[in-house]
Enzyme design. Sequence first.
Site, PDB file in Angstrom:
ATOM      1  N   ASP A 222       0.745  -1.209  -0.162  1.00  0.00           N
ATOM      2  CA  ASP A 222       0.051  -0.052  -0.012  1.00  0.00           C
ATOM      3  C   ASP A 222       0.816   1.188   0.089  1.00  0.00           C
ATOM      4  O   ASP A 222       1.780   1.360   0.772  1.00  0.00           O
ATOM      5  CB  ASP A 222      -0.913   0.186   1.336  1.00  0.00           C
ATOM      6  CG  ASP A 222      -1.903   1.086   1.365  1.00  0.00           C
ATOM      7  OD1 ASP A 222      -2.620   1.284   0.814  1.00  0.00           O
ATOM      8  OD2 ASP A 222      -1.422   1.990   2.192  1.00  0.00           O
ATOM      9  N   GLU A 264       1.302  -0.345  -5.288  1.00  0.00           N
ATOM     10  CA  GLU A 264       0.138   0.454  -5.159  1.00  0.00           C
ATOM     11  C   GLU A 264       0.913   1.831  -5.492  1.00  0.00           C
ATOM     12  O   GLU A 264       1.086   2.323  -4.344  1.00  0.00           O
ATOM     13  CB  GLU A 264      -0.778   0.460  -4.138  1.00  0.00           C
ATOM     14  CG  GLU A 264      -2.025   1.451  -4.510  1.00  0.00           C
ATOM     15  CD  GLU A 264      -2.360   2.543  -3.253  1.00  0.00           C
ATOM     16  OE1 GLU A 264      -3.416   3.040  -3.451  1.00  0.00           O
ATOM     17  OE2 GLU A 264      -1.908   2.535  -2.105  1.00  0.00           O
TER      18      GLU A 264
HETATM   19  C1  GLC Z   1      -4.083   3.410  -0.254  1.00  0.00           C
HETATM   20  C2  GLC Z   1      -5.398   2.860   0.085  1.00  0.00           C
HETATM   21  C3  GLC Z   1      -6.614   3.622   0.741  1.00  0.00           C
HETATM   22  C4  GLC Z   1      -5.886   4.550   1.922  1.00  0.00           C
HETATM   23  C5  GLC Z   1      -4.724   4.748   1.770  1.00  0.00           C
HETATM   24  C6  GLC Z   1      -4.059   5.346   3.112  1.00  0.00           C
HETATM   25  O1  GLC Z   1      -4.369   4.253  -0.983  1.00  0.00           O
HETATM   26  O2  GLC Z   1      -6.044   2.189  -1.104  1.00  0.00           O
HETATM   27  O3  GLC Z   1      -7.669   3.198   0.798  1.00  0.00           O
HETATM   28  O4  GLC Z   1      -6.829   5.418   2.462  1.00  0.00           O
HETATM   29  O5  GLC Z   1      -3.754   4.034   1.042  1.00  0.00           O
HETATM   30  O6  GLC Z   1      -3.534   4.204   3.680  1.00  0.00           O
END
Ligand code: GLC
Length: 570
Positions: A222, A264
Amino acid sequence: MTDQMPVTISPEDAVELAAEARSDLEWFRNAVFYQVVLPSFSDGNKDGIGDFIGLTNKLSYISWLGVDAIWVPPFYPSPLGDAGYDVADYCDVAPQYGTLGDFDRFIEEAHRQGIKVVVDLVMNHTSSAHPWFEASRTDPGGPYGDYYVWSDTDEAYPDVRIIFVDTEESNWAWDEVRGQYYWHRFFSHQPDLNFENPAVRQEMLEAARFWCDRGVDGLRLDAIPYLYEAEGTNGENLPATHEFIAEVRKMMDEEYPGVVLIAEANQPPNEVVQYFGTNESPECHLCFHFPLMPQIFKSLKSESTDGIRAVWEHTPVPPARGIWGLFLRNHDELTLEMVSDEERWQMYKWYAPEPRMRANVGIRRRLSPLVDGSRQDLELVHALLLSLPGAPFLYYGDEIGMGDTIELFDRDGVRTPMQWDDSEGAGFSEAPLERFYLPVVDREGYSPAEVSVAAQEGHPDSWLNWLRGLLAARKAALALQDGHFEIIPTDNEAIFAFWRHGTWRAIGDNAPVLCVYNFSHEDQEISLELRETDESASVRWIAGAAVVEHTRGQWFATIPARNFGWFELQ
Ligand code: GLC
Ligand code: CA
Protein backbone atom coordinates in the site's frame (compact mmCIF):
# COMPACT_ATOMS: atom_id res chain seq x y z
CA MET A 1 2.06 -2.55 -38.72
CA THR A 2 3.84 -5.46 -37.06
CA ASP A 3 7.22 -6.64 -38.34
CA GLN A 4 7.63 -9.66 -36.12
CA MET A 5 4.78 -11.88 -35.26
CA PRO A 6 4.36 -14.30 -33.71
CA VAL A 7 7.27 -13.94 -31.36
CA THR A 8 9.48 -16.94 -30.78
CA ILE A 9 11.80 -17.46 -27.85
CA SER A 10 15.12 -19.24 -27.58
CA PRO A 11 15.06 -22.95 -26.65
CA GLU A 12 17.01 -22.12 -23.46
CA ASP A 13 14.39 -19.60 -22.42
CA ALA A 14 11.66 -22.05 -23.32
CA VAL A 15 13.10 -24.72 -21.02
CA GLU A 16 13.52 -22.24 -18.19
CA LEU A 17 10.06 -20.78 -18.57
CA ALA A 18 8.39 -24.15 -18.83
CA ALA A 19 10.07 -25.14 -15.57
CA GLU A 20 8.84 -21.96 -13.92
CA ALA A 21 5.33 -22.54 -15.16
CA ARG A 22 5.42 -26.06 -13.76
CA SER A 23 6.46 -24.94 -10.32
CA ASP A 24 3.80 -22.24 -10.65
CA LEU A 25 6.00 -19.44 -9.43
CA GLU A 26 4.56 -17.52 -12.34
CA TRP A 27 0.92 -18.03 -11.46
CA PHE A 28 0.23 -14.29 -11.40
CA ARG A 29 1.09 -13.88 -15.08
CA ASN A 30 -2.26 -15.16 -16.28
CA ALA A 31 -4.37 -14.52 -13.21
CA VAL A 32 -7.55 -12.50 -12.83
CA PHE A 33 -7.92 -10.94 -9.39
CA TYR A 34 -11.11 -10.18 -7.51
CA GLN A 35 -11.07 -7.57 -4.75
CA VAL A 36 -13.48 -7.98 -1.88
CA VAL A 37 -14.21 -5.61 0.97
CA LEU A 38 -14.33 -8.03 3.90
CA PRO A 39 -16.82 -6.21 6.19
CA SER A 40 -19.24 -5.89 3.26
CA PHE A 41 -18.91 -9.24 1.57
CA SER A 42 -20.63 -11.86 3.68
CA ASP A 43 -21.47 -12.04 7.37
CA GLY A 44 -20.89 -15.49 8.82
CA ASN A 45 -21.91 -14.85 12.45
CA LYS A 46 -24.94 -12.59 12.05
CA ASP A 47 -23.51 -9.48 13.70
CA GLY A 48 -23.91 -7.32 10.59
CA ILE A 49 -20.20 -7.25 9.73
CA GLY A 50 -18.67 -9.39 7.00
CA ASP A 51 -16.00 -11.77 8.22
CA PHE A 52 -13.68 -14.64 7.25
CA ILE A 53 -16.30 -17.30 7.90
CA GLY A 54 -18.66 -15.49 5.53
CA LEU A 55 -15.96 -15.03 2.90
CA THR A 56 -14.98 -18.70 3.15
CA ASN A 57 -18.62 -19.65 2.57
CA LYS A 58 -18.60 -17.61 -0.63
CA LEU A 59 -15.42 -19.08 -2.11
CA SER A 60 -17.46 -21.41 -4.29
CA TYR A 61 -19.12 -18.35 -5.89
CA ILE A 62 -15.74 -16.72 -6.50
CA SER A 63 -14.41 -19.89 -8.07
CA TRP A 64 -17.62 -20.31 -10.13
CA LEU A 65 -17.11 -16.78 -11.48
CA GLY A 66 -13.76 -17.90 -12.86
CA VAL A 67 -11.24 -15.68 -11.13
CA ASP A 68 -7.88 -16.93 -9.90
CA ALA A 69 -7.07 -14.82 -6.88
CA ILE A 70 -8.79 -12.79 -4.16
CA TRP A 71 -7.40 -9.58 -2.73
CA VAL A 72 -8.61 -8.85 0.81
CA PRO A 73 -7.83 -5.29 2.00
CA PRO A 74 -6.66 -4.78 5.62
CA PHE A 75 -8.45 -6.88 8.25
CA TYR A 76 -5.98 -6.15 11.02
CA PRO A 77 -6.87 -4.63 14.39
CA SER A 78 -7.58 -0.96 13.73
CA PRO A 79 -9.67 1.95 15.00
CA LEU A 80 -11.06 2.01 11.41
CA GLY A 81 -10.37 5.67 10.79
CA ASP A 82 -9.38 4.63 7.25
CA ALA A 83 -11.25 1.33 6.81
CA GLY A 84 -8.34 -0.59 8.32
CA TYR A 85 -5.52 1.12 6.40
CA ASP A 86 -4.83 2.57 9.84
CA VAL A 87 -3.20 -0.53 11.28
CA ALA A 88 -2.88 -0.97 15.06
CA ASP A 89 -1.33 -4.47 14.93
CA TYR A 90 0.30 -5.97 11.84
CA CYS A 91 0.08 -9.57 13.02
CA ASP A 92 -3.50 -10.29 13.98
CA VAL A 93 -7.07 -10.41 12.71
CA ALA A 94 -9.45 -7.76 14.07
CA PRO A 95 -12.00 -9.54 16.30
CA GLN A 96 -15.02 -8.46 14.24
CA TYR A 97 -13.62 -10.41 11.27
CA GLY A 98 -12.85 -13.60 13.21
CA THR A 99 -9.71 -15.21 14.52
CA LEU A 100 -6.36 -16.21 13.10
CA GLY A 101 -7.83 -19.71 13.02
CA ASP A 102 -10.68 -18.46 10.79
CA PHE A 103 -8.09 -16.84 8.56
CA ASP A 104 -6.12 -20.10 8.32
CA ARG A 105 -9.27 -22.00 7.39
CA PHE A 106 -10.06 -19.38 4.76
CA ILE A 107 -6.60 -19.76 3.19
CA GLU A 108 -6.82 -23.53 3.31
CA GLU A 109 -10.22 -23.59 1.67
CA ALA A 110 -9.24 -20.99 -0.94
CA HIS A 111 -6.20 -23.08 -1.88
CA ARG A 112 -8.28 -26.23 -1.95
CA GLN A 113 -10.50 -24.51 -4.53
CA GLY A 114 -7.47 -23.32 -6.52
CA ILE A 115 -7.79 -19.67 -5.51
CA LYS A 116 -4.80 -17.57 -4.47
CA VAL A 117 -5.03 -14.98 -1.72
CA VAL A 118 -3.50 -11.50 -1.62
CA VAL A 119 -3.47 -9.31 1.49
CA ASP A 120 -2.33 -5.75 2.09
CA LEU A 121 0.92 -4.75 3.70
CA VAL A 122 0.49 -1.16 4.80
CA MET A 123 4.11 -0.10 5.10
CA ASN A 124 4.05 3.66 4.93
CA HIS A 125 2.15 4.38 8.13
CA THR A 126 0.40 2.92 11.15
CA SER A 127 -2.62 4.10 13.08
CA SER A 128 -1.88 6.60 15.84
CA ALA A 129 -3.45 3.88 18.02
CA HIS A 130 -0.59 1.48 17.24
CA PRO A 131 1.41 0.69 20.42
CA TRP A 132 4.58 1.78 18.57
CA PHE A 133 3.17 5.28 18.25
CA GLU A 134 2.08 5.37 21.88
CA ALA A 135 5.61 4.34 22.90
CA SER A 136 7.19 6.79 20.46
CA ARG A 137 5.28 9.82 21.72
CA THR A 138 5.60 8.98 25.43
CA ASP A 139 9.22 7.82 25.48
CA PRO A 140 11.31 9.67 22.86
CA GLY A 141 14.55 8.13 24.14
CA GLY A 142 13.09 4.60 24.25
CA PRO A 143 13.27 1.80 21.67
CA TYR A 144 10.33 3.20 19.66
CA GLY A 145 11.33 6.85 19.96
CA ASP A 146 12.65 6.86 16.41
CA TYR A 147 9.93 4.75 14.75
CA TYR A 148 8.18 7.80 13.32
CA VAL A 149 9.23 11.01 11.60
CA TRP A 150 9.38 13.68 14.32
CA SER A 151 10.34 17.32 14.00
CA ASP A 152 10.42 20.47 16.12
CA THR A 153 8.94 22.45 13.26
CA ASP A 154 6.29 21.86 10.64
CA GLU A 155 8.46 23.40 7.96
CA ALA A 156 10.51 20.46 6.71
CA TYR A 157 9.81 18.92 3.30
CA PRO A 158 7.82 21.91 1.93
CA ASP A 159 7.78 20.43 -1.59
CA VAL A 160 5.61 17.47 -0.62
CA ARG A 161 2.00 17.60 -1.81
CA ILE A 162 -1.03 16.76 0.32
CA ILE A 163 -2.92 13.66 -0.83
CA PHE A 164 -6.12 13.77 1.24
CA VAL A 165 -6.97 17.35 0.31
CA ASP A 166 -10.53 17.02 1.62
CA THR A 167 -9.41 16.57 5.23
CA GLU A 168 -5.76 17.58 5.64
CA GLU A 169 -4.07 20.97 5.45
CA SER A 170 -0.54 19.88 6.22
CA ASN A 171 1.56 16.73 6.22
CA TRP A 172 2.67 17.64 9.75
CA ALA A 173 0.55 17.26 12.89
CA TRP A 174 1.33 18.51 16.38
CA ASP A 175 1.58 15.90 19.11
CA GLU A 176 0.78 17.32 22.55
CA VAL A 177 2.31 14.38 24.36
CA ARG A 178 5.77 14.51 22.81
CA GLY A 179 5.67 18.23 22.11
CA GLN A 180 6.78 17.72 18.51
CA TYR A 181 5.30 17.48 15.05
CA TYR A 182 4.98 14.12 13.28
CA TRP A 183 4.86 13.47 9.57
CA HIS A 184 1.82 11.93 7.82
CA ARG A 185 1.14 11.58 4.09
CA PHE A 186 -2.48 10.53 4.63
CA PHE A 187 -4.87 11.19 7.52
CA SER A 188 -3.32 12.87 10.57
CA HIS A 189 -4.25 9.74 12.57
CA GLN A 190 -1.86 7.80 10.29
CA PRO A 191 1.68 8.77 11.32
CA ASP A 192 4.32 7.78 8.73
CA LEU A 193 6.87 5.21 9.84
CA ASN A 194 10.51 6.26 9.76
CA PHE A 195 12.23 4.00 7.24
CA GLU A 196 15.61 5.53 8.03
CA ASN A 197 15.38 3.43 11.18
CA PRO A 198 16.62 -0.15 10.49
CA ALA A 199 14.31 -1.48 13.21
CA VAL A 200 11.27 -0.22 11.26
CA ARG A 201 12.51 -1.91 8.09
CA GLN A 202 12.95 -5.10 10.07
CA GLU A 203 9.41 -4.85 11.47
CA MET A 204 8.01 -4.64 7.93
CA LEU A 205 9.94 -7.71 6.83
CA GLU A 206 8.61 -9.51 9.90
CA ALA A 207 5.02 -8.49 9.13
CA ALA A 208 5.45 -9.80 5.57
CA ARG A 209 6.87 -13.08 6.91
CA PHE A 210 4.00 -13.44 9.36
CA TRP A 211 1.37 -13.55 6.58
CA CYS A 212 3.55 -15.50 4.16
CA ASP A 213 4.01 -18.14 6.87
CA ARG A 214 0.23 -18.38 7.07
CA GLY A 215 0.11 -19.13 3.37
CA VAL A 216 -0.78 -15.93 1.52
CA ASP A 217 0.19 -15.80 -2.15
CA GLY A 218 0.70 -12.09 -2.54
CA LEU A 219 1.15 -8.80 -0.73
CA ARG A 220 -0.26 -5.55 -2.03
CA LEU A 221 2.21 -2.92 -0.93
CA ASP A 222 0.00 0.00 0.00
CA ALA A 223 1.10 3.55 -0.79
CA ILE A 224 4.75 2.66 -1.39
CA PRO A 225 6.02 5.78 -3.16
CA TYR A 226 6.13 7.61 0.16
CA LEU A 227 8.32 5.46 2.41
CA TYR A 228 11.23 7.90 2.60
CA GLU A 229 11.40 11.68 2.74
CA ALA A 230 14.29 13.93 1.74
CA GLU A 231 14.72 17.69 1.86
CA GLY A 232 14.45 19.37 -1.55
CA THR A 233 12.37 16.54 -3.05
CA ASN A 234 8.65 15.83 -3.40
CA GLY A 235 9.16 12.78 -1.20
CA GLU A 236 7.90 10.34 -3.82
CA ASN A 237 9.77 7.44 -5.48
CA LEU A 238 13.06 8.28 -3.77
CA PRO A 239 16.05 5.98 -4.43
CA ALA A 240 16.03 4.77 -0.81
CA THR A 241 12.40 3.68 -1.24
CA HIS A 242 13.35 1.56 -4.25
CA GLU A 243 16.29 0.09 -2.39
CA PHE A 244 14.04 -1.05 0.40
CA ILE A 245 11.43 -2.56 -1.94
CA ALA A 246 14.25 -4.47 -3.66
CA GLU A 247 15.30 -5.75 -0.25
CA VAL A 248 11.76 -6.93 0.47
CA ARG A 249 11.70 -8.69 -2.91
CA LYS A 250 15.04 -10.37 -2.22
CA MET A 251 13.69 -11.72 1.05
CA MET A 252 10.53 -12.94 -0.71
CA ASP A 253 12.45 -14.67 -3.49
CA GLU A 254 14.67 -16.41 -0.99
CA GLU A 255 12.12 -17.32 1.63
CA TYR A 256 8.76 -17.33 -0.16
CA PRO A 257 9.28 -17.91 -3.89
CA GLY A 258 6.01 -17.55 -5.79
CA VAL A 259 4.53 -15.04 -3.36
CA VAL A 260 4.04 -11.86 -5.34
CA LEU A 261 4.45 -8.19 -4.51
CA ILE A 262 1.93 -5.76 -5.97
CA ALA A 263 2.76 -2.06 -6.05
CA GLU A 264 0.15 0.53 -5.27
CA ALA A 265 1.96 3.53 -6.70
CA ASN A 266 -0.36 6.18 -8.09
CA GLN A 267 2.27 7.63 -10.39
CA PRO A 268 2.90 8.39 -14.06
CA PRO A 269 4.03 5.42 -16.21
CA ASN A 270 7.73 6.34 -16.21
CA GLU A 271 7.71 6.50 -12.39
CA VAL A 272 5.50 3.50 -11.67
CA VAL A 273 7.56 1.32 -13.99
CA GLN A 274 10.46 1.77 -11.58
CA TYR A 275 8.56 -0.34 -9.04
CA PHE A 276 9.21 -3.40 -11.19
CA GLY A 277 12.87 -2.78 -10.47
CA THR A 278 15.43 -4.15 -12.92
CA ASN A 279 16.43 -7.66 -14.02
CA GLU A 280 19.37 -7.49 -11.61
CA SER A 281 17.41 -5.95 -8.78
CA PRO A 282 13.70 -6.77 -9.17
CA GLU A 283 11.08 -5.08 -6.98
CA CYS A 284 7.37 -5.83 -7.52
CA HIS A 285 5.88 -8.55 -9.73
CA LEU A 286 2.84 -6.42 -10.50
CA CYS A 287 2.24 -2.67 -10.48
CA PHE A 288 -1.19 -1.10 -10.73
CA HIS A 289 -1.50 1.03 -13.85
CA PHE A 290 -3.11 4.20 -12.48
CA PRO A 291 -2.82 6.49 -15.54
CA LEU A 292 -4.69 4.08 -17.83
CA MET A 293 -7.91 3.80 -15.83
CA PRO A 294 -9.28 7.38 -16.14
CA GLN A 295 -8.51 7.37 -19.88
CA ILE A 296 -10.90 4.45 -20.35
CA PHE A 297 -13.69 6.46 -18.71
CA LYS A 298 -12.74 9.51 -20.74
CA SER A 299 -12.98 7.52 -23.98
CA LEU A 300 -16.53 6.45 -23.14
CA LYS A 301 -17.67 10.08 -23.08
CA SER A 302 -15.42 11.58 -25.73
CA GLU A 303 -15.84 8.64 -28.14
CA SER A 304 -12.15 9.02 -28.82
CA THR A 305 -9.56 6.44 -27.80
CA ASP A 306 -6.62 8.80 -28.26
CA GLY A 307 -6.09 9.04 -24.50
CA ILE A 308 -5.84 5.26 -24.08
CA ARG A 309 -3.37 5.07 -26.97
CA ALA A 310 -1.30 7.95 -25.59
CA VAL A 311 -1.00 6.25 -22.19
CA TRP A 312 0.31 3.06 -23.76
CA GLU A 313 2.70 5.00 -25.92
CA HIS A 314 4.17 6.42 -22.71
CA THR A 315 4.12 3.09 -20.93
CA PRO A 316 7.45 1.29 -21.02
CA VAL A 317 7.45 -2.51 -21.27
CA PRO A 318 7.78 -3.67 -17.66
CA PRO A 319 11.29 -4.77 -16.77
CA ALA A 320 12.13 -7.86 -14.74
CA ARG A 321 9.25 -9.75 -16.36
CA GLY A 322 6.75 -7.84 -14.29
CA ILE A 323 3.19 -7.27 -15.44
CA TRP A 324 0.65 -4.48 -15.04
CA GLY A 325 -2.25 -4.66 -12.64
CA LEU A 326 -5.27 -3.30 -14.53
CA PHE A 327 -8.50 -2.10 -12.98
CA LEU A 328 -11.59 -0.03 -13.61
CA ARG A 329 -12.68 0.54 -10.03
CA ASN A 330 -11.55 -0.36 -6.53
CA HIS A 331 -12.41 0.53 -2.92
CA ASP A 332 -11.04 4.07 -3.33
CA GLU A 333 -12.21 7.06 -5.29
CA LEU A 334 -11.73 6.86 -9.06
CA THR A 335 -8.52 8.79 -8.79
CA LEU A 336 -7.87 11.70 -11.15
CA GLU A 337 -4.34 12.40 -9.96
CA MET A 338 -2.88 11.13 -13.23
CA VAL A 339 -4.82 13.33 -15.67
CA SER A 340 -4.26 16.94 -16.74
CA ASP A 341 -6.18 19.76 -15.02
CA GLU A 342 -8.33 20.18 -18.08
CA GLU A 343 -9.16 16.48 -18.27
CA ARG A 344 -9.95 16.46 -14.56
CA TRP A 345 -12.56 19.21 -14.87
CA GLN A 346 -14.04 17.49 -17.87
CA MET A 347 -14.21 14.20 -15.94
CA TYR A 348 -15.89 15.89 -12.98
CA LYS A 349 -18.42 17.46 -15.33
CA TRP A 350 -19.18 14.15 -16.99
CA TYR A 351 -19.04 11.79 -14.06
CA ALA A 352 -19.45 13.77 -10.83
CA PRO A 353 -21.93 16.59 -11.43
CA GLU A 354 -22.85 16.64 -7.71
CA PRO A 355 -20.11 17.72 -5.28
CA ARG A 356 -20.76 14.74 -3.01
CA MET A 357 -19.79 12.46 -5.87
CA ARG A 358 -16.24 13.75 -5.49
CA ALA A 359 -13.61 12.82 -2.95
CA ASN A 360 -10.09 14.19 -2.71
CA VAL A 361 -8.78 14.26 -6.28
CA GLY A 362 -11.31 11.82 -7.65
CA ILE A 363 -14.82 10.46 -7.97
CA ARG A 364 -16.41 8.22 -5.38
CA ARG A 365 -18.87 6.26 -7.48
CA ARG A 366 -19.21 2.69 -8.61
CA LEU A 367 -18.78 1.43 -12.12
CA SER A 368 -22.38 0.76 -13.09
CA PRO A 369 -23.75 4.18 -12.04
CA LEU A 370 -20.75 5.80 -13.76
CA VAL A 371 -21.90 4.34 -17.07
CA ASP A 372 -25.59 5.00 -16.30
CA GLY A 373 -26.19 1.30 -15.98
CA SER A 374 -25.41 0.75 -19.66
CA ARG A 375 -24.88 -2.96 -20.26
CA GLN A 376 -23.14 -2.18 -23.55
CA ASP A 377 -20.64 0.09 -21.86
CA LEU A 378 -20.02 -2.44 -19.09
CA GLU A 379 -19.27 -5.06 -21.74
CA LEU A 380 -17.04 -2.73 -23.72
CA VAL A 381 -14.84 -1.66 -20.81
CA HIS A 382 -14.59 -5.15 -19.32
CA ALA A 383 -13.59 -6.63 -22.67
CA LEU A 384 -10.88 -3.99 -22.87
CA LEU A 385 -9.78 -4.67 -19.28
CA LEU A 386 -9.53 -8.41 -19.95
CA SER A 387 -7.51 -8.04 -23.13
CA LEU A 388 -4.95 -5.34 -22.39
CA PRO A 389 -1.53 -6.57 -21.27
CA GLY A 390 -1.66 -7.19 -17.56
CA ALA A 391 -3.59 -8.87 -14.80
CA PRO A 392 -7.17 -7.60 -14.49
CA PHE A 393 -8.52 -6.75 -11.03
CA LEU A 394 -12.29 -6.86 -10.66
CA TYR A 395 -14.04 -5.11 -7.79
CA TYR A 396 -16.68 -7.09 -5.90
CA GLY A 397 -20.22 -6.27 -6.95
CA ASP A 398 -19.23 -4.83 -10.32
CA GLU A 399 -19.86 -8.28 -11.80
CA ILE A 400 -23.57 -7.79 -11.00
CA GLY A 401 -23.63 -4.05 -11.75
CA MET A 402 -24.01 -2.92 -8.14
CA GLY A 403 -24.76 0.71 -7.40
CA ASP A 404 -23.42 3.15 -4.82
CA THR A 405 -24.73 5.36 -2.00
CA ILE A 406 -23.08 8.72 -2.51
CA GLU A 407 -24.55 10.08 0.73
CA LEU A 408 -22.25 7.89 2.83
CA PHE A 409 -19.06 9.20 4.43
CA ASP A 410 -15.69 9.31 2.63
CA ARG A 411 -15.39 6.32 0.24
CA ASP A 412 -18.00 4.20 2.05
CA GLY A 413 -20.50 4.74 -0.75
CA VAL A 414 -18.63 2.25 -2.95
CA ARG A 415 -18.10 -0.25 -0.12
CA THR A 416 -21.68 -1.25 0.69
CA PRO A 417 -22.88 -4.83 1.35
CA MET A 418 -22.61 -7.31 -1.49
CA GLN A 419 -26.05 -8.02 -2.94
CA TRP A 420 -26.46 -11.79 -2.93
CA ASP A 421 -30.24 -11.98 -3.17
CA ASP A 422 -33.36 -9.82 -3.29
CA SER A 423 -34.09 -9.82 0.45
CA GLU A 424 -33.93 -6.59 2.44
CA GLY A 425 -30.52 -7.53 3.84
CA ALA A 426 -29.43 -8.57 0.36
CA GLY A 427 -28.40 -11.99 1.68
CA PHE A 428 -25.31 -10.31 3.11
CA SER A 429 -26.27 -10.82 6.75
CA GLU A 430 -29.08 -12.13 8.90
CA ALA A 431 -28.51 -9.41 11.51
CA PRO A 432 -31.16 -6.70 11.94
CA LEU A 433 -30.61 -4.05 9.27
CA GLU A 434 -29.67 -1.37 11.80
CA ARG A 435 -26.65 -3.43 12.79
CA PHE A 436 -25.26 -3.61 9.24
CA TYR A 437 -21.71 -2.30 8.91
CA LEU A 438 -22.97 -0.11 6.07
CA PRO A 439 -26.51 0.19 4.71
CA VAL A 440 -27.48 -1.79 1.63
CA VAL A 441 -27.91 0.35 -1.51
CA ASP A 442 -31.53 1.40 -1.87
CA ARG A 443 -31.32 3.68 -4.88
CA GLU A 444 -33.87 3.05 -7.61
CA GLY A 445 -32.52 0.64 -10.18
CA TYR A 446 -29.88 -0.68 -7.81
CA SER A 447 -31.74 -2.13 -4.81
CA PRO A 448 -31.30 -5.84 -3.99
CA ALA A 449 -34.71 -6.44 -5.57
CA GLU A 450 -33.24 -5.16 -8.83
CA VAL A 451 -29.56 -6.13 -8.64
CA SER A 452 -28.35 -9.36 -7.05
CA VAL A 453 -26.37 -12.52 -7.69
CA ALA A 454 -29.47 -14.66 -7.23
CA ALA A 455 -31.39 -12.76 -9.90
CA GLN A 456 -28.59 -13.14 -12.43
CA GLU A 457 -26.79 -16.43 -11.89
CA GLY A 458 -29.53 -18.60 -13.34
CA HIS A 459 -30.03 -16.44 -16.43
CA PRO A 460 -27.72 -17.15 -19.34
CA ASP A 461 -28.26 -13.62 -20.71
CA SER A 462 -27.48 -11.77 -17.48
CA TRP A 463 -24.56 -9.40 -17.11
CA LEU A 464 -23.03 -11.73 -14.53
CA ASN A 465 -23.09 -14.69 -16.88
CA TRP A 466 -21.86 -12.63 -19.79
CA LEU A 467 -18.83 -11.56 -17.77
CA ARG A 468 -18.27 -15.09 -16.55
CA GLY A 469 -18.29 -16.24 -20.18
CA LEU A 470 -15.78 -13.57 -21.11
CA LEU A 471 -13.49 -14.65 -18.27
CA ALA A 472 -13.66 -18.20 -19.60
CA ALA A 473 -12.94 -16.99 -23.14
CA ARG A 474 -9.90 -15.13 -21.90
CA LYS A 475 -8.65 -18.27 -20.18
CA ALA A 476 -8.86 -20.18 -23.44
CA ALA A 477 -7.09 -17.52 -25.51
CA LEU A 478 -3.56 -17.85 -24.21
CA ALA A 479 -2.14 -14.82 -25.96
CA LEU A 480 -4.65 -12.61 -24.14
CA GLN A 481 -3.28 -13.66 -20.79
CA ASP A 482 0.37 -13.07 -21.19
CA GLY A 483 1.10 -12.20 -24.79
CA HIS A 484 3.00 -9.26 -26.19
CA PHE A 485 0.98 -6.18 -26.99
CA GLU A 486 1.06 -4.22 -30.17
CA ILE A 487 -1.24 -1.35 -31.09
CA ILE A 488 -2.56 -1.34 -34.67
CA PRO A 489 -2.62 2.22 -35.96
CA THR A 490 -5.93 3.43 -37.39
CA ASP A 491 -7.04 6.84 -38.56
CA ASN A 492 -10.35 6.51 -36.73
CA GLU A 493 -10.06 7.86 -33.19
CA ALA A 494 -13.13 5.95 -32.00
CA ILE A 495 -11.35 2.68 -32.74
CA PHE A 496 -8.74 1.03 -30.57
CA ALA A 497 -7.20 -2.05 -32.15
CA PHE A 498 -4.29 -4.21 -31.09
CA TRP A 499 -2.62 -7.58 -31.22
CA ARG A 500 -1.71 -9.86 -28.42
CA HIS A 501 0.75 -12.46 -29.60
CA GLY A 502 3.09 -15.00 -28.15
CA THR A 503 2.86 -16.13 -24.59
CA TRP A 504 5.50 -16.90 -22.04
CA ARG A 505 3.54 -19.55 -20.24
CA ALA A 506 2.20 -21.83 -22.93
CA ILE A 507 5.20 -22.27 -25.12
CA GLY A 508 4.32 -23.17 -28.68
CA ASP A 509 0.64 -22.37 -28.25
CA ASN A 510 0.65 -18.80 -29.25
CA ALA A 511 -2.11 -18.09 -31.73
CA PRO A 512 -2.19 -14.30 -32.02
CA VAL A 513 -5.34 -12.55 -30.90
CA LEU A 514 -6.71 -9.47 -32.64
CA CYS A 515 -8.78 -7.10 -30.49
CA VAL A 516 -10.88 -4.27 -31.90
CA TYR A 517 -12.96 -1.76 -29.93
CA ASN A 518 -15.42 0.86 -31.09
CA PHE A 519 -16.09 3.63 -28.56
CA SER A 520 -18.35 5.54 -30.95
CA HIS A 521 -22.15 5.48 -30.74
CA GLU A 522 -22.19 4.72 -34.47
CA ASP A 523 -21.19 1.49 -36.20
CA GLN A 524 -17.72 1.75 -37.71
CA GLU A 525 -15.96 0.06 -40.59
CA ILE A 526 -12.22 0.17 -40.76
CA SER A 527 -9.51 -1.40 -42.81
CA LEU A 528 -6.64 -2.79 -40.83
CA GLU A 529 -3.10 -2.79 -42.05
CA LEU A 530 -1.93 -6.30 -41.43
CA ARG A 531 1.19 -8.08 -42.62
CA GLU A 532 1.01 -9.87 -45.93
CA THR A 533 1.66 -13.27 -44.44
CA ASP A 534 -1.46 -12.96 -42.33
CA GLU A 535 -3.60 -13.41 -45.44
CA SER A 536 -3.60 -17.15 -45.22
CA ALA A 537 -4.65 -17.18 -41.60
CA SER A 538 -8.06 -18.39 -40.61
CA VAL A 539 -9.98 -16.31 -38.13
CA ARG A 540 -11.66 -17.81 -35.09
CA TRP A 541 -14.21 -15.57 -33.41
CA ILE A 542 -13.86 -15.47 -29.63
CA ALA A 543 -16.11 -12.70 -28.32
CA GLY A 544 -17.96 -9.49 -29.21
CA ALA A 545 -20.17 -8.52 -32.13
CA ALA A 546 -17.48 -7.23 -34.51
CA VAL A 547 -16.84 -9.00 -37.81
CA VAL A 548 -13.45 -9.30 -39.46
CA GLU A 549 -12.92 -10.24 -43.11
CA HIS A 550 -9.96 -10.41 -45.42
CA THR A 551 -10.07 -10.15 -49.16
CA ARG A 552 -7.13 -9.80 -51.50
CA GLY A 553 -4.63 -8.69 -48.92
CA GLN A 554 -7.00 -6.23 -47.27
CA TRP A 555 -8.47 -6.72 -43.82
CA PHE A 556 -11.73 -5.11 -42.82
CA ALA A 557 -13.43 -4.91 -39.47
CA THR A 558 -17.05 -3.96 -38.95
CA ILE A 559 -17.65 -3.04 -35.35
CA PRO A 560 -21.14 -2.15 -34.13
CA ALA A 561 -21.57 0.95 -31.96
CA ARG A 562 -20.01 0.59 -28.46
CA ASN A 563 -18.91 -2.92 -29.27
CA PHE A 564 -15.79 -4.97 -29.78
CA GLY A 565 -14.35 -8.16 -31.17
CA TRP A 566 -11.74 -10.70 -30.15
CA PHE A 567 -10.39 -13.00 -32.87
CA GLU A 568 -7.78 -15.68 -32.77
CA LEU A 569 -5.73 -16.10 -35.94
CA GLN A 570 -4.85 -19.65 -36.76
C1 GLC B 1 -4.15 3.48 -0.11
C2 GLC B 1 -5.47 2.77 0.09
C3 GLC B 1 -6.48 3.76 0.62
C4 GLC B 1 -5.96 4.35 1.90
C5 GLC B 1 -4.58 4.96 1.70
C6 GLC B 1 -3.94 5.34 3.00
O1 GLC B 1 -4.23 4.43 -1.10
O2 GLC B 1 -5.91 2.18 -1.12
O3 GLC B 1 -7.73 3.16 0.81
O4 GLC B 1 -6.85 5.33 2.36
O5 GLC B 1 -3.70 4.02 1.10
O6 GLC B 1 -3.60 4.19 3.72
CA1 CA C 1 -19.80 -11.04 11.26
